[in-house]
Design an enzyme around this catalytic site. Structure first.
Site, mmCIF file in Angstrom:
data_model
loop_
_atom_site.group_PDB
_atom_site.id
_atom_site.type_symbol
_atom_site.label_atom_id
_atom_site.label_comp_id
_atom_site.label_asym_id
_atom_site.label_seq_id
_atom_site.Cartn_x
_atom_site.Cartn_y
_atom_site.Cartn_z
ATOM 1 C CG ASP A 139 -30.843 17.673 -49.835
ATOM 2 O OD1 ASP A 139 -30.446 18.720 -50.385
ATOM 3 O OD2 ASP A 139 -31.835 17.634 -49.085
ATOM 4 C CG HIS B 69 -32.738 21.576 -50.348
ATOM 5 N ND1 HIS B 69 -31.781 20.903 -49.613
ATOM 6 C CD2 HIS B 69 -33.024 22.704 -49.658
ATOM 7 C CE1 HIS B 69 -31.507 21.609 -48.524
ATOM 8 N NE2 HIS B 69 -32.239 22.696 -48.519
#
Lengths: 554, 554
Positions: A194, A367
């Site tokens: 990610d 994130h």
């Protein structure tokens, strides 16, 4: 004689050079595994488009090879394209508890039944053909998010899904760092990770810190509290409910998707709703302001969402007033900043107190930032690396990070959707590409709105249109009706009568010219009208409406 | 018997509850002074609109009272509406050196001559009727910005214009704090002050800090440097030139507005261009990369601006390549975030190194933050206060700031455009309002695009259109040509032939129905066609194109 080693192909079909429509295919011999199946939201230029899904030409061409679709988590950019893709490729879908619950809801809305959906839990290992997939618990801004360790004959692939590292997670379940360490020790061929926050230094704050802020807010006010957040952020909702419970407030859930998610999450046990805390919106006026919390959609300023309608006096049940405290427990997704600002201003104008990210710690990202990414890289110790889930600048920065940690540059693949990365035990390289791209969905139509239609919509949006209709005699070629002019989106006709009269003359002259040169070819007649009118209108107005000449013969 | 005191009226016509189109009228008896005359940029929903200007109905109605227009500085949101307003109200315009230089350029572009423009300098006092206006030097993100102290029979008004406090300004000219102190001591009735950064704590950093960053960047690279910044930020350009000079680089100026501003500023002495530093873009390839700096437009990702075209390989003279270092010395104005992101990604993809605000100190704001605003309030010590130049949330926060500093709530007016604030020595109150609002400019048309036209453009943009043309016999009422269907922006016709065939049947049936009921009224025929087609198309496609039935008689 040594056999040529069989190659593992990694083919991202969405999610690279964009944040949205994540989808990756893994191919070994004649078997394909698909990871995630998301949508993305239309860009501003995609007028009238509802959603965008990945171009799955490659998958349709190879549909008999596909063993199944595995899902990392339940966000729209990972599951949103399923209703469209499953119509073309009906394969089993595997996902965690809440992920699958949201998928089931979505398929129901599309009236799709009898599909093979299988729930798995972290620690489970499923075998799909030659692929052996282990689901690993991670932290993200939605519960039940997983990373996937995919064993193949060539080696192990670790796909992080979307993740952060939360040392004090809401449900007590930290990301399974021990598992990543274990897998890393055994040897990982490729990691896909990610990249969303790869540009941000440090670490993401724990979800718990927002709970602390909620407590402070709830403790110190007697106002009615309205919290807007992403419906999928169940842990955030959990914390709102716990603060409400602690300070003796009832909860009203507002907004269709919020009600849906709260129900699904509650049924599945991903959300623990304190007993008797939720009341119906119609019971709200039985309580004082200081006894109420409304959890609502609209954190992105979406005009049709509940909070936006409350702010613009358009909500049938809730009126914003002085004495309201509104919390935006969110951050504006890039592109939504002005929409959010508009709602904030409207709320202030109605006398509400408004708290948002720049004023207080009411949101944390889902994130991983740089320090968390570095930890993941060090634990997993992959041989190869493909940064995923980001715009180019994010992928590039993430690739750079891997290099700074010592990975050889040639082992890092910063690629585009459709690129084939070929891996064996001995080498890794880009070996070609497959068709990829985006399919635009508008209403019921999938893929039928392309560049031409969009280009026309853009033209119409900018300067409107003028339709010129004239009926010509089949025998004589002379005008027997018209020219009539109808315009929309160009000028306010009642104030522009002179312009319309002159425009008709321009058309007549153009047709007369053609008549004198004995031109009867319709395409030529139409271009004469179009050219003459275009120049005339631009000279008079400096605008270029779409000009549609229509010739009828009678 | 005491005479009723004459009231001073303060009437903002733009700039409140928005950042844009600043304009304020001050009225005493039968004299009006106008301060600033700006434009704002269209909102996303204002399809096809070029710019937005204030509704000056009130000024036109009272044009003989207007003594003149005084300008605080040369940004578009303070001078951009002048070409349109001066056409209606031809009055003298007063501004500082660079401000007037930019105004002259603008009027020239609109082919307007023979207007009364007068340059003033800080310290000058001009008398316009009963108003006595002193221009006071301030710091902002454009040189020659002024605050205005307006003396009236009722008392002094201090309008800050847009400002910040820079203790180390580029041109050595700090904001004239001594003058504010002096004026404050004498007594100020009303202050109107810049609210843009009222939500931000602390102070804005000095413009010099960006110069330090430039030096660091220039010192440490051999790459070709490209700096994108606001063309109007002459002090920023000055610092780029000084760093280029120090590190022996030549300067190329790129982009129409950048070239314009550099020329005007240079001629007027607002910019000191080191000798021989500027070279023509065509001479660029005579130098190594490490000898070049390009100063360019495009910091907001505007698609037609120079940097955006370089990034998308659309610029005739400059190609972005590895070996380029691009600096965005700017911040994305709300609404432009995605456009800027797009260009950044394109630059990265071309192999350039890109530096922007979130990665390094390459930009500072031009607007005062809370500590600077507090200083201004304390120096000026006004009796009344109107927060200006901000969205509602900014105005509200600024009002709150004034209250925290001890100003009585009833002396603070948080108002809208068009509100009249009436002041005498003894009282201040809101006393009514005048017409106000926005005028949309599209091409040559000013104010002719209103809600209906915009609504139609929006409809066309969303789902396109379908034109149905049918010619009917004047005698028999029967169809003698058509129905023909032309669609644009709806579906890709070549793939939707069946749909079009069915649509024609739907139209024929609707007309036959009308025929059978002997309906010949065109409006009824058209609505029958429209209704039948609307339902049919929605059922088939879930889309709602605009339907335009056209009936011709022959």
């Amino acid at each position: 004689m040594g056999r040529k080693p069989t190659k593992l192909k990694i083919i991202p079909l969405g999610g690279l050079n964009e944040v949205g429509k994540n989808m990756t295919a893994f191919e070994y011999k004649d078997e394909i595994l698909v990871l995630d199946c998301g949508l993305s939201f239309p860009e501003d230029e995609m007028l009238g488009i509802d959603i965008v899904i990945p171009d799955i030409t490659y998958l349709i061409k190879n549909k008999e090879k596909i063993k199944g679709i595995v899902l990392t988590h339940g966000h729209e950019d990972h599951i949103g394209a399923l209703p469209y893709v499953l119509k073309k490729i009906n394969v089993p879908v595997y996902g965690s508890r809440l992920t699958l619950g949201l998928v089931e809801n979505k398929l129901k809305e599309h009236k799709m039944n009898n599909l093979h959906l299988e729930r798995i839990k972290p620690g489970d290992i499923i075998k799909l053909g030659v692929f052996s997939i282990e689901f690993i618990h991670t932290n993200h801004s939605i519960p039940d998010a997983c990373a996937l360790a995919i064993q193949t004959p060539v080696g192990t692939i670790l796909h992080t899904g979307d993740f952060k590292i939360d040392y004090t997670p809401i449900d007590g379940e930290m990301i399974d760092l021990h598992k990543f360490a274990e897998i890393g020790q055994k040897g990982v061929l490729l990691m896909m990770a990610d990249s969303t926050n790869a540009e941000r230094r440090g670490s993401t704050m724990s979800e718990k810190s927002v709970g602390v802020t909620f407590e402070n807010i709830f403790r110190n006010t007697k106002k009615r509290i309205i919290v807007a957040t992403f419906a999928s952020n169940v842990h955030r909702i959990q914390q709102v409910m716990e603060a409400a419970h602690k300070y003796n407030r009832k909860i009203v859930v507002s907004g269709r998707s919020m009600i849906n998610v709260v129900n699904v999450a509650n049924e599945l046990g991903a959300l623990n709703v304190p007993d008797d805390i939720i009341i119906d919106i119609d019971q709200m006026d039985q309580y004082e302001d200081e006894r109420i919390v409304i959890i609502t959609t609209g954190s992105q300023g979406e005009p049709m969402a509940a909070l936006s309608r409350m702010a613009s006096s358009d909500h049938r049940k809730v009126e914003i007033r002085q004495g309201d405290l509104v919390v935006f427990s969110s951050t504006p997704i890039p592109g939504n900043e002005k929409l959010v600002s508009r709602v904030i201003n409207q709320l202030f104008e109605k006398g509400a107190e408004v708290i948002y990210e720049s004023l207080a710690d009411v949101h944390v990202s889902g994130h991983a930032c740089q320090e968390e990414l570095k930890l993941m890289h060090r634990l997993v110790k992959p041989k190869y690396f493909i940064p995923v889930h980001g715009e180019f600048k994010h992928l590039k920065r993430h690739a750079q990070l891997a290099e700074e940690l010592g990975m050889p540059k040639e082992n890092i693949f910063t690629i585009q959707n459709g690129t084939i990365v070929e891996l064996t035990k001995d080498y890794g390289k880009v070996s070609g590409s497959v068709p990829s791209g985006r399919i635009l969905v508008d209403g019921l139509g999938v893929g039928d709105v392309g560049n031409i239609v969009l280009r026309d919509r853009k033209h119409l949006a900018e300067d409107g249109l003028m339709v010129i209709v004239v009926t010509i005699s089949r025998e004589t070629g002379k005008i027997i009706a018209g020219p009539d002019i109808i315009s929309r989106g160009f000028v306010y006709v009642r104030e522009s009568e002179d312009l319309m009269v002159e425009a008709k003359d321009v058309v007549r002259n153009a047709l007369d010219s053609c008549g004198q040169q004995n031109v009867r070819e319709w395409s030529v007649l139409k271009s004469s009208i179009r050219d003459a009118l275009k120049d005339f209108l631009y000279e008079k107005t400096k605008r270029r409406p779409m000009i549609l000449p229509v010739i009828m013969e009678a």
